[in-house]
Scaffold this active site. Structure first.
Site, PDB file in Angstrom:
ATOM      1  N   CYS A 132       0.836  -1.213   0.000  1.00  0.00           N
ATOM      2  CA  CYS A 132       0.000   0.000   0.000  1.00  0.00           C
ATOM      3  C   CYS A 132       0.865   1.256   0.000  1.00  0.00           C
ATOM      4  O   CYS A 132       1.265   1.761   1.051  1.00  0.00           O
ATOM      5  CB  CYS A 132      -0.919  -0.002   1.223  1.00  0.00           C
ATOM      6  SG  CYS A 132      -1.954  -1.475   1.378  1.00  0.00           S
ATOM      7  N   GLU A 371       4.039   0.056 -10.804  1.00  0.00           N
ATOM      8  CA  GLU A 371       5.430  -0.048 -10.330  1.00  0.00           C
ATOM      9  C   GLU A 371       6.270   1.132 -10.828  1.00  0.00           C
ATOM     10  O   GLU A 371       7.477   1.026 -11.023  1.00  0.00           O
ATOM     11  CB  GLU A 371       6.081  -1.366 -10.783  1.00  0.00           C
ATOM     12  CG  GLU A 371       5.311  -2.621 -10.436  1.00  0.00           C
ATOM     13  CD  GLU A 371       5.397  -3.018  -8.969  1.00  0.00           C
ATOM     14  OE1 GLU A 371       5.647  -2.129  -8.131  1.00  0.00           O
ATOM     15  OE2 GLU A 371       5.203  -4.197  -8.659  1.00  0.00           O
TER      16      GLU A 371
END
Length: 390
Positions: A132, A371
């Site tokens: 998270c 990412e």
């Protein structure tokens, strides 16, 4: 895929153990993932029990040390596994990467108590993990996150919202980056939040273009109280932990792109040997032969850069972050383009769900975003090449 590369004084080829690991993961993907991938996508089904079967083969704690129930493998080994799994289903492979990233963080930065408490069940995937970092107003600018962690005696109280969290609502443990100090990266710490903690809730499952075989939800924290002992690493080190995790995550998401694209290419080669037009198989047309040659070459080039980045990360090389950004950018762009070309070669059939090509295209598209977007990868690369904050 067993090519040898030499660059910057480095040379490598896959050893017998690595070939065996890759073949094991590929066989699992072919037997347990590929046959169900289209149905899981259609039904938005998260195949937890199947992933636990993968964990039983050592794929739930790939780079967790053996002393804590993991496989103790390298980042290159992980890339081989994630790519092989993605040939069966990129969505499942990508979640396995995220889960392994969290387990690896706890193994690397956690206290003895944290490792003993969490790692065994994470490695078996009896418990699932979520990462998270992203927030509704803090995506690429992750250091601007607003989730607060206020110290009250022997506890921290967390308030904030995390966005686009894979596995949210199903996972058992959440690594949460929150601001325990001042502005900027040095004010961010990492915390372990268990499912069922009072004040922890989740948004609805997002309706997505792809990645439908894993849930994606907001993680909402309203006065979530956790013990101070649930801080992961030292206070103020959360951003560094998050970025270190993302180096490996970028390699893995690149590997998942290559695996999905390789599956699309393999399907296309088979299709070209069967589909006929103008009285001959379309594989006999030079234009399509050249396109296949370019697709295969692009995948191999991206794969070799990815392997080099993984080796650099394993070795703690000074240019590891640079190579990880390069590899993620190239592998995810290449993977999507190859899958898209595969769909084009299939013609109208590629657009049909039953062939599985359009699912791969939808799944791989998001790899260019998560990412760290590929624009951010270019920023990382250019800053390291040019020097300073350009």
């Amino acid at each position: 895929m067993d090519a040898i590369t030499k660059s910057g004084g480095l040379s490598f080829t896959l050893g017998e153990d690595q070939v065996a690991i890759r073949e094991m993961a590929a066989a699992f993907a072919a037997e347990r993932l590929a046959p169900m991938a289209v149905e899981w996508d259609r039904e938005k089904f998260f195949p937890v029990e199947v992933m636990r079967e993968a964990a039983a083969l050592g794929m739930g704690g790939i780079y967790v040390t053996e002393a804590h129930g993991g496989s103790g493998l390298s980042r290159l080994d992980a890339a081989l596994i994630i790519e092989a799994l993605a040939t069966g289903c990129p969505t499942v492979s990508a979640y396995m990467s995220i889960h392994n990233m969290v387990a690896g963080m706890i193994d690397r930065y956690g206290s003895a108590m944290q490792r003993a408490t969490y790692l065994s069940k994470l490695c078996s995937m009896e418990h699932l993990a979520s990462y998270c970092l992203t927030e509704p107003s803090a995506g690429s600018d992750a250091a601007a996150l607003r989730t607060k962690a206020a110290r009250e005696g022997n506890e921290f109280v967390l308030n904030g919202v995390k966005q686009f969290i894979s596995g949210a609502g199903v996972a058992d443990i959440y690594v949460v980056m929150a601001r325990s100090g001042g502005v900027g990266p040095s004010g961010i710490s990492a915390f372990l939040v268990e499912a069922g903690t009072k004040g922890l809730s989740f948004g609805p499952n997002e309706q997505k273009m792809g990645w439908n075989a894993q849930p994606t939800r907001q993680v909402i924290m309203e006065d979530v109280r956790i013990p101070a002992s649930n801080m992961l690493g030292a206070e103020g080190s959360g951003f560094k932990i998050a970025m270190a995790g993302l180096d490996g995550g970028r390699i893995n998401i690149g590997a998942a792109s290559l695996g999905g694209a390789q599956a699309a290419l393999d399907k296309t080669v088979q299709y070209m040997s069967e589909r006929k037009a103008f009285g001959k198989t379309i594989g006999s047309f030079q234009a399509l032969q050249f396109r296949i040659a370019d697709m295969a070459t692009a995948l191999e080039a991206a794969r070799l850069l990815l392997w080099q980045a993984a080796c650099a990360l394993d070795a703690g090389a000074a240019n590891a972050t640079l190579l990880c950004a390069m590899a993620k950018r190239l592998a995810t762009d290449t993977g999507f383009e190859v899958a898209n070309q595969a769909l084009q070669i299939h013609g109208g059939y590629g657009y049909l769900a039953d062939y599985g090509i359009e699912k791969i295209v939808r799944d791989l598209r998001v790899h260019q975003i998560l990412e760290g977007t590929n624009e951010i990868m270019r920023l990382i690369i250019s800053r390291q090449i040019l020097g300073g904050d350009k």
